[in-house]
Design a protein around this motif. Sequence first.
Motif, PDB file in Angstrom:
ATOM      1  N   UNK A  33       0.864  -1.187   0.000  1.00 59.40           N
ATOM      2  CA  UNK A  33       0.000   0.000   0.000  1.00 59.40           C
ATOM      3  C   UNK A  33       0.899   1.235   0.000  1.00 59.40           C
ATOM      4  N   UNK A  34       0.762   2.063  -1.027  1.00 61.83           N
ATOM      5  CA  UNK A  34       1.621   3.241  -1.158  1.00 61.83           C
ATOM      6  C   UNK A  34       1.292   4.271  -0.083  1.00 61.83           C
ATOM      7  N   UNK A  35       2.328   4.797   0.551  1.00 61.68           N
ATOM      8  CA  UNK A  35       2.175   5.805   1.602  1.00 61.68           C
ATOM      9  C   UNK A  35       2.554   7.209   1.119  1.00 61.68           C
ATOM     10  N   UNK A  36       3.603   7.296   0.292  1.00 59.54           N
ATOM     11  CA  UNK A  36       4.083   8.601  -0.143  1.00 59.54           C
ATOM     12  C   UNK A  36       4.802   8.467  -1.478  1.00 59.54           C
ATOM     13  N   UNK A  37       4.535   9.410  -2.384  1.00 63.47           N
ATOM     14  CA  UNK A  37       5.200   9.483  -3.680  1.00 63.47           C
ATOM     15  C   UNK A  37       5.834  10.859  -3.772  1.00 63.47           C
ATOM     16  N   UNK A  38       7.148  10.919  -4.028  1.00 59.37           N
ATOM     17  CA  UNK A  38       7.826  12.211  -3.907  1.00 59.37           C
ATOM     18  C   UNK A  38       9.001  12.297  -4.877  1.00 59.37           C
ATOM     19  N   UNK A  39       9.233  13.478  -5.435  1.00 59.49           N
ATOM     20  CA  UNK A  39      10.447  13.740  -6.212  1.00 59.49           C
ATOM     21  C   UNK A  39      11.168  14.931  -5.606  1.00 59.49           C
ATOM     22  N   UNK A  40      12.480  14.975  -5.829  1.00 60.95           N
ATOM     23  CA  UNK A  40      13.281  16.060  -5.267  1.00 60.95           C
ATOM     24  C   UNK A  40      14.614  16.112  -6.019  1.00 60.95           C
ATOM     25  N   UNK A  41      14.795  17.134  -6.865  1.00 61.19           N
ATOM     26  CA  UNK A  41      16.059  17.347  -7.567  1.00 61.19           C
ATOM     27  C   UNK A  41      16.566  16.082  -8.277  1.00 61.19           C
ATOM     28  N   UNK A  42      15.779  15.587  -9.207  1.00 58.67           N
ATOM     29  CA  UNK A  42      16.146  14.423 -10.033  1.00 58.67           C
ATOM     30  C   UNK A  42      16.154  13.114  -9.235  1.00 58.67           C
ATOM     31  N   UNK A  43      15.726  13.175  -7.991  1.00 60.39           N
ATOM     32  CA  UNK A  43      15.581  11.961  -7.187  1.00 60.39           C
ATOM     33  C   UNK A  43      14.099  11.631  -7.094  1.00 60.39           C
ATOM     34  N   UNK A  44      13.772  10.330  -7.023  1.00 64.84           N
ATOM     35  CA  UNK A  44      12.378   9.905  -6.872  1.00 64.84           C
ATOM     36  C   UNK A  44      12.275   8.900  -5.734  1.00 64.84           C
ATOM     37  N   UNK A  45      11.168   8.962  -5.006  1.00 61.77           N
ATOM     38  CA  UNK A  45      10.961   8.103  -3.835  1.00 61.77           C
ATOM     39  C   UNK A  45       9.501   7.639  -3.785  1.00 61.77           C
ATOM     40  N   UNK A  46       9.299   6.371  -3.546  1.00 58.55           N
ATOM     41  CA  UNK A  46       7.956   5.865  -3.241  1.00 58.55           C
ATOM     42  C   UNK A  46       8.067   5.050  -1.957  1.00 58.55           C
ATOM     43  N   UNK A  47       7.370   5.477  -0.941  1.00 60.75           N
ATOM     44  CA  UNK A  47       7.325   4.730   0.323  1.00 60.75           C
ATOM     45  C   UNK A  47       6.035   3.924   0.360  1.00 60.75           C
ATOM     46  N   UNK A  48       6.172   2.627   0.594  1.00 58.77           N
ATOM     47  CA  UNK A  48       5.025   1.728   0.677  1.00 58.77           C
ATOM     48  C   UNK A  48       5.126   0.903   1.947  1.00 58.77           C
ATOM     49  N   UNK A  49       3.992   0.374   2.373  1.00 60.43           N
ATOM     50  CA  UNK A  49       4.021  -0.572   3.496  1.00 60.43           C
ATOM     51  C   UNK A  49       3.341  -1.862   3.070  1.00 60.43           C
ATOM     52  N   UNK A  50       3.781  -2.962   3.648  1.00 58.53           N
ATOM     53  CA  UNK A  50       3.118  -4.232   3.383  1.00 58.53           C
ATOM     54  C   UNK A  50       1.846  -4.287   4.212  1.00 58.53           C
ATOM     55  N   UNK A  51       0.812  -4.852   3.628  1.00 53.36           N
ATOM     56  CA  UNK A  51      -0.407  -5.076   4.394  1.00 53.36           C
ATOM     57  C   UNK A  51      -0.140  -6.182   5.420  1.00 53.36           C
ATOM     58  N   UNK A  52      -0.852  -6.158   6.516  1.00 57.06           N
ATOM     59  CA  UNK A  52      -0.764  -7.128   7.625  1.00 57.06           C
ATOM     60  C   UNK A  52       0.534  -7.002   8.406  1.00 57.06           C
ATOM     61  N   UNK A  53       1.694  -7.257   7.734  1.00 56.57           N
ATOM     62  CA  UNK A  53       2.958  -7.245   8.488  1.00 56.57           C
ATOM     63  C   UNK A  53       3.509  -5.842   8.708  1.00 56.57           C
ATOM     64  N   UNK A  54       3.066  -4.882   7.899  1.00 56.90           N
ATOM     65  CA  UNK A  54       3.443  -3.470   8.064  1.00 56.90           C
ATOM     66  C   UNK A  54       4.960  -3.231   8.064  1.00 56.90           C
ATOM     67  N   UNK A  55       5.628  -3.839   7.107  1.00 58.20           N
ATOM     68  CA  UNK A  55       7.002  -3.431   6.809  1.00 58.20           C
ATOM     69  C   UNK A  55       6.912  -2.172   5.945  1.00 58.20           C
ATOM     70  N   UNK A  56       7.730  -1.185   6.247  1.00 52.35           N
ATOM     71  CA  UNK A  56       7.792   0.029   5.428  1.00 52.35           C
ATOM     72  C   UNK A  56       9.079  -0.007   4.604  1.00 52.35           C
ATOM     73  N   UNK A  57       8.936   0.296   3.309  1.00 51.45           N
ATOM     74  CA  UNK A  57      10.097   0.319   2.424  1.00 51.45           C
ATOM     75  C   UNK A  57       9.983   1.505   1.478  1.00 51.45           C
ATOM     76  N   UNK A  58      11.094   2.153   1.250  1.00 45.29           N
ATOM     77  CA  UNK A  58      11.155   3.226   0.258  1.00 45.29           C
ATOM     78  C   UNK A  58      12.037   2.779  -0.891  1.00 45.29           C
ATOM     79  N   UNK A  59      11.452   2.756  -2.086  1.00 41.84           N
ATOM     80  CA  UNK A  59      12.229   2.497  -3.298  1.00 41.84           C
ATOM     81  C   UNK A  59      12.615   3.866  -3.862  1.00 41.84           C
ATOM     82  N   UNK A  60      13.836   3.965  -4.356  1.00 45.78           N
ATOM     83  CA  UNK A  60      14.342   5.276  -4.768  1.00 45.78           C
ATOM     84  C   UNK A  60      15.172   5.160  -6.036  1.00 45.78           C
ATOM     85  N   UNK A  61      15.372   6.308  -6.710  1.00 45.59           N
ATOM     86  CA  UNK A  61      16.247   6.311  -7.904  1.00 45.59           C
ATOM     87  C   UNK A  61      16.771   7.715  -8.184  1.00 45.59           C
ATOM     88  N   UNK A  62      17.890   7.750  -8.903  1.00 42.58           N
ATOM     89  CA  UNK A  62      18.446   8.969  -9.467  1.00 42.58           C
ATOM     90  C   UNK A  62      19.262   8.566 -10.691  1.00 42.58           C
TER      91      UNK A  62
END
Length: 768
Positions: free
Chosen positions: A190-219
Amino acid sequence: MNQDYIKPDNWSILEEGFDVDRVESSESLFSLGNGAMGQRANFEEQYSGSTFQGSYIAGVYYPDKTKVGWWKNGYPEYFAKVLNAPNWIGINVLINGEALDLYKCKEVRDFRRELNMKEGWYDRSFTAVMPNDLEVSVKVTRFLSIERNELGAINYDVQVLNADATVVFEPYIDSGITNEDANWEEKFWEVQEVKTDEHKAFITSKTLKTEFFATVFMQSQMFKDGKVEEIEPSEVIFDEKISFRYTTEAKKGETVSLQKFAGYVTDMNHNREDLIFAAKNVLDKAVAAGYETILQEQKAAWAGIWEMADISIQGDVKAQQGIRFNIFQLNQTYLGEDARLNIGPKGFTGEKYGGSTYWDTEAYCIPFYMATKDQHVARNLLTYRYNQLDKAIENAKKLGFTNGAALYPMVTMNGEESHNEWEITFEEIHRNGAMVVAIKRYVDYTGDFSYIPEKGLEVMIAIARFWHQRANYSNQKNKYVILGVTGPNEYENNVNNNWYTNYIAKWCIDYCLESIARVKEQYAIDHDRVMSATSLSSEEMAAWKEVADKMYFPYSEEYQVYLQQDNFLDKEIIPVSDLSKTQRPINQKWSWDRILRSCYIKQADVLQGFYFFEDDFSKEELEKHFDFYEPLTVHESSLSPCVHSIQAAALDRMDQAYQFYLRTSRLDLDDYNNEVKEGCHITSMAGTWMSIVEGFGGMRIKEGKLFFAPKIPNGWESFSFKVNFRNQILKVNVAPGKTSFALEGTDSLEIMVNGKPLKVEPNNLVSI
């Protein structure tokens, strides 16, 4: 053998020529990992053909609700599975407005992949004619950094060969992904936050039930003929996906490139509110260092791993390629620094088996990590199970066991049982014994008995309690029996008195009682603490001993072998050699009912016991049992050939030992079981290492010493390996008629070779 397209090479896995039917298999074989995350060898650009997308984060899982036709009391409520994580590798490529897609190209030639195991990178190149008749040459290199284990890097080169063209790169990250093996087509993220900043991109998501939070990123950064090209990308942002669009004009023959840094940060290692900050930090450091510097770091890191872990074989390229592939994948999967993690049977190469922990770790993997890393890595693997003891007790309690008895799960992520096949979950209880075998192996190898009073003894007591309660007294036999089990041979379910299960149960109790006595004598404070914590009495221990002393073992006087289970000889005994090849593998050709009634054995069962408890039996007994059971074994488990290779070597049957070695080392490369597209067999790869070190090298630990009985397959010029034995690194080189030993460090080491003592001095080669 089902495939032979992988080119033989000492240090690389090579594929030449593009074949759409091989794509999914190659996605497994060319997978990357760095212990913290992994990636199947999916194409970065669009691919409309059949593909199995897979990106994975170590330790992140989801409890997928169990799917069974008929619910039985005690069933696990869910099947834990590794999740396909947000996609970080994606790079759409458009040339004159046409998307590059190998499935749609008019022609693909000079297609080549290389997984360079020596240096830890994956490379793909090809020339293609696109539907718009543009001819393009592409070269892509990718790696997952060992030194910066939250970072992956890609270098993507494009050359238009027959015209000037507009080239567009669209690097993206995408959290709108699903699992190949979802039971209920559920979404896991489940996506929590979608964000860009100076050629960087970030999507923070959490797993349902277990609630692990992970941010995938790129530049990303653009280049033209190797020089930085400053291009301001346009952004396209969706609810679950971010892409940047870089557009440039390329002259005919000019190389345009995109370098992409990307990866994951998770709340396993950072505060949730700091994930984007942590991701920025990873990217800033990567950009400051630069792609080439990080690639050089990668090569140095892998050189360090190979310095200790390599097995070198002279005179047999396929055998050499096989063992290095196995060692490479083991190190990609687990590097031993995090006691929260373990080794899934598919590692980071696929989703089958849920990516969870099986008894494979204790039975096969611990020796490899003890010998090629150091003892703290093996201690971490043991600690993983100690930390889950409460859950193991809870698992047993759900099945009606009492008094702190523990049943370790067949499959787990967090200690809870999460396997949903009745005959495995409830009957394949022999896995409990592997937990104790691993403790003993650790103590024997490292000399570190202190693990037992500190942690191991509580595990051993809980397991002894389980065996005591699981056995019942048979008036008819005047012995204790264990009914309704499945042994290591999963082609027999719900049998009585599986010999291996009964033997390991007796052994566990005996070893626990022996360890209690030693702890009482040498670690009195720990002894009193453990006895108090477990409320263990002398009366209870006496009851255990009676079960162990009176355990029943089925035996055939006619064949003079222990029987796999009580009624094994009621079966029609037909050797595998009489079975038509059209019927193989039987697990894909036969009904389950037919398999269960057959005499065919999936993997070592009685012979697994002879492997673990070799010192309890004579060579003549091993020979009789090997000759009886191996001809009935179809080796349709990845864990089977390695055990048989070791035993064939012990029986001086080197041709047979070699054939089993080749099968275990090239199980995935040659796709013996026609299933590699689902992922590689990671845990059995540790068995491949054992085939050489314990099989051909004849290495054993007896009375605190290393024993060797070296042998060499026909045609090999030599083979060599290193072991870290009690913080002394010994290199062994075996050639026909001559074995050499070299010792690093400052202290001498006394070993036994072919039954005779040999003193090895540091930095002084000794040959016999």
